[in-house]
Design a protein around this motif. Structure first.
Motif, PDB file in Angstrom:
ATOM      1  N   LEU A  42      51.471  42.037  39.311  1.00  0.00           N
ATOM      2  CA  LEU A  42      50.376  41.179  39.604  1.00  0.00           C
ATOM      3  C   LEU A  42      51.137  39.589  39.377  1.00  0.00           C
ATOM      4  CD1 LEU A  42      47.240  42.289  37.522  1.00  0.00           C
ATOM      5  CD2 LEU A  42      47.694  42.410  39.857  1.00  0.00           C
ATOM      6  N   MET A 103      48.636  32.260  49.297  1.00  0.00           N
ATOM      7  CA  MET A 103      47.862  32.799  48.257  1.00  0.00           C
ATOM      8  C   MET A 103      48.124  31.642  47.038  1.00  0.00           C
ATOM      9  SD  MET A 103      46.497  35.598  48.593  1.00  0.00           S
ATOM     10  CE  MET A 103      46.197  34.967  50.090  1.00  0.00           C
ATOM     11  N   LEU A 117      40.655  32.178  42.874  1.00  0.00           N
ATOM     12  CA  LEU A 117      41.324  33.419  42.959  1.00  0.00           C
ATOM     13  C   LEU A 117      42.577  33.315  41.524  1.00  0.00           C
ATOM     14  CD1 LEU A 117      42.498  35.650  44.513  1.00  0.00           C
ATOM     15  CD2 LEU A 117      44.195  34.301  45.623  1.00  0.00           C
ATOM     16  N   TYR A 120      46.790  38.017  42.336  1.00  0.00           N
ATOM     17  CA  TYR A 120      46.865  38.981  43.449  1.00  0.00           C
ATOM     18  C   TYR A 120      48.323  40.030  43.311  1.00  0.00           C
ATOM     19  CZ  TYR A 120      50.902  35.796  45.111  1.00  0.00           C
ATOM     20  OH  TYR A 120      51.871  35.253  44.930  1.00  0.00           O
ATOM     21  N   TYR A 121      47.977  40.993  43.980  1.00  0.00           N
ATOM     22  CA  TYR A 121      49.037  41.899  43.995  1.00  0.00           C
ATOM     23  C   TYR A 121      49.483  41.986  45.622  1.00  0.00           C
ATOM     24  CZ  TYR A 121      50.936  46.667  44.058  1.00  0.00           C
ATOM     25  OH  TYR A 121      51.949  47.918  44.237  1.00  0.00           O
ATOM     26  N   ASN A 122      50.754  42.092  45.862  1.00  0.00           N
ATOM     27  CA  ASN A 122      51.264  42.243  47.237  1.00  0.00           C
ATOM     28  C   ASN A 122      52.146  43.481  47.342  1.00  0.00           C
ATOM     29  OD1 ASN A 122      51.925  41.682  49.986  1.00  0.00           O
ATOM     30  ND2 ASN A 122      53.507  39.890  49.378  1.00  0.00           N
ATOM     31  N   LYS A 127      46.971  44.890  49.705  1.00  0.00           N
ATOM     32  CA  LYS A 127      46.729  43.657  48.909  1.00  0.00           C
ATOM     33  C   LYS A 127      45.511  43.947  47.913  1.00  0.00           C
ATOM     34  CE  LYS A 127      49.823  41.476  51.642  1.00  0.00           C
ATOM     35  NZ  LYS A 127      50.130  42.761  52.473  1.00  0.00           N
ATOM     36  N   LEU A 129      43.261  41.283  45.355  1.00  0.00           N
ATOM     37  CA  LEU A 129      42.937  40.004  44.882  1.00  0.00           C
ATOM     38  C   LEU A 129      41.967  40.159  43.850  1.00  0.00           C
ATOM     39  CD1 LEU A 129      42.243  38.120  48.413  1.00  0.00           C
ATOM     40  CD2 LEU A 129      44.619  38.531  47.029  1.00  0.00           C
ATOM     41  N   THR A 131      39.526  38.001  41.009  1.00  0.00           N
ATOM     42  CA  THR A 131      38.736  36.984  40.633  1.00  0.00           C
ATOM     43  C   THR A 131      37.878  37.140  39.429  1.00  0.00           C
ATOM     44  OG1 THR A 131      36.609  37.632  41.943  1.00  0.00           O
ATOM     45  CG2 THR A 131      38.367  36.557  42.992  1.00  0.00           C
TER      46      THR A 131
END
Length: 365
Positions: A42, A103, A117, A120-122, A127, A129, A131
């Protein structure tokens, strides 16, 4: 060589390319971070949230909040804090470095009416996101959820507060992001409410990284005529969506066009409101669950007029974001001395003509 006209997809790609040329001027630090962001980890964008890793997230007990057009969303409690995780499977419109840049730019946006935000994980095929959790859920659930007999609908002053907050958050996105339709996915389920019913916009500015064909089908839930019919977006595309959102809040009706990928004036909420106004049946437009007051009648009609002005089919006549905020900011709550809906007292809303500014509303007494 003969040059053919650009397709909507080509125009969209040109817009994205132009946007990233602007971002690249400030991206040297971002590129360094992107290289350090190990695959499978992350990446956090907020400093005031306790850090956790992907394994913590995957092993936490989760509650499914919903399944949308992009994927599912979950509420999870990780290291003692509630977060919301959204999974996206159609976000491959840009490369890895461009995705990280976008991002991080979103992570730098700070406004009281934006849900930040957090992380995130790509991965290429998926993906995530992350919050923070909004205590009062979505505006859609309050407008269209099943209410018990003891549970009142949203009062007028709360609805006005939400409209004003959405307008300010939208104006902030317009000022900060050099892209067309800066929100790009405005709808009542993407307006969340905190513990004091302050609105928080979510799912904003994701259009540049979403696959174009998927974006066209499933984003812009409240599709303006020019978008549905010609795939044409402008800085007033979000304004149409905001207009429908205003009418949705005033009428309590779910916009039928949300259910279809095209635009039909027969199923359009703005068309229905306009027709009711022309037939001098404006009093029947308003949601009966609004607990309003005598002195708020005029303010509600002013907001109705603003909503209709945001939903002008002619893009040139549609309000711009600055005009929207100016008109909404001066609206008042009214006094709490008389219920808006009570016994029949011979009072009704009517319309007087129609000029260049739209419908001119008056009150019959």
């Amino acid at each position: 060589m003969h040059r053919t006209a650009s397709s909507p997809e080509e125009n969209s790609n040109k817009m994205v390319a132009s946007y990233y040329r602007d971002v690249h001027r400030e991206s040297s630090e971002t590129r360094s971070h992107a290289k350090k962001a190990d695959h499978g980890k992350l990446t956090f964008l907020k400093d005031d949230i306790e850090k956790f890793d992907l394994q913590d997230l995957l092993t936490a007990s989760a509650e499914v909040l919903g399944s949308g057009t992009f994927g599912s969303s979950y509420k999870a409690v990780v290291v003692g804090q509630p977060v919301v995780v959204k999974r996206y499977r159609h976000m491959n419109n840009v490369g890895r470095e461009e995705f990280h840049e976008h991002m991080r730019r979103l992570g730098r946006l700070k406004h009281p009416n934006l849900l930040p935000l957090a992380a995130y994980y790509n991965r290429r095929d998926e993906k995530l996101l992350v919050t923070e959790f909004a205590e009062n859920g979505s505006l859609a659930s309050h407008l269209h959820g099943n209410h018990s007999a003891e549970e009142d609908g949203l009062e007028w002053h709360i609805r006005l507060k939400i409209v004003k907050g959405v307008a300010r958050g939208l104006a902030f996105l317009y000022n900060e992001l050099p892209i067309i339709a800066p929100h790009g996915h405005l709808k009542s389920s993407n307006v969340l409410l905190d513990e004091s019913f302050e609105p928080l916009l979510t799912d904003y500015a994701l259009r540049p990284v979403v696959n174009p064909e998927h974006a066209h089908m499933f984003m812009m839930a409240y599709k303006s005529p020019e978008y549905a019919q010609q795939s044409r977006t402008s800085n007033k595309t979000d304004i149409w969506s905001f207009g429908v959102l205003i009418l949705e809040m005033l009428t309590g009706k779910f916009p039928e066009n949300y259910l279809t990928p095209c635009y039909s004036s027969d199923a359009d909420l703005a068309t229905w409101v306009n027709n009711m106004v022309k037939e001098k049946r404006t009093s029947e437009v308003f949601d009966k669950e609004i607990a309003g007051t005598k002195n708020s009648k005029g303010e509600m009609i002013k907001l109705l007029k603003i909503g209709l002005s945001c939903c002008e089919e002619d893009v040139e006549r549609r309000l711009d974001i600055k005009e929207v905020v100016e008109k909404i900011d001066v609206l008042k709550e009214g006094d709490d001395d008389e219920e808006l809906y009570g016994s029949n007292q011979g009072k009704a809303y009517s319309v007087r003509g129609n000029d260049q500014e739209g419908y001119s509303f008056t009150l019959d007494r």
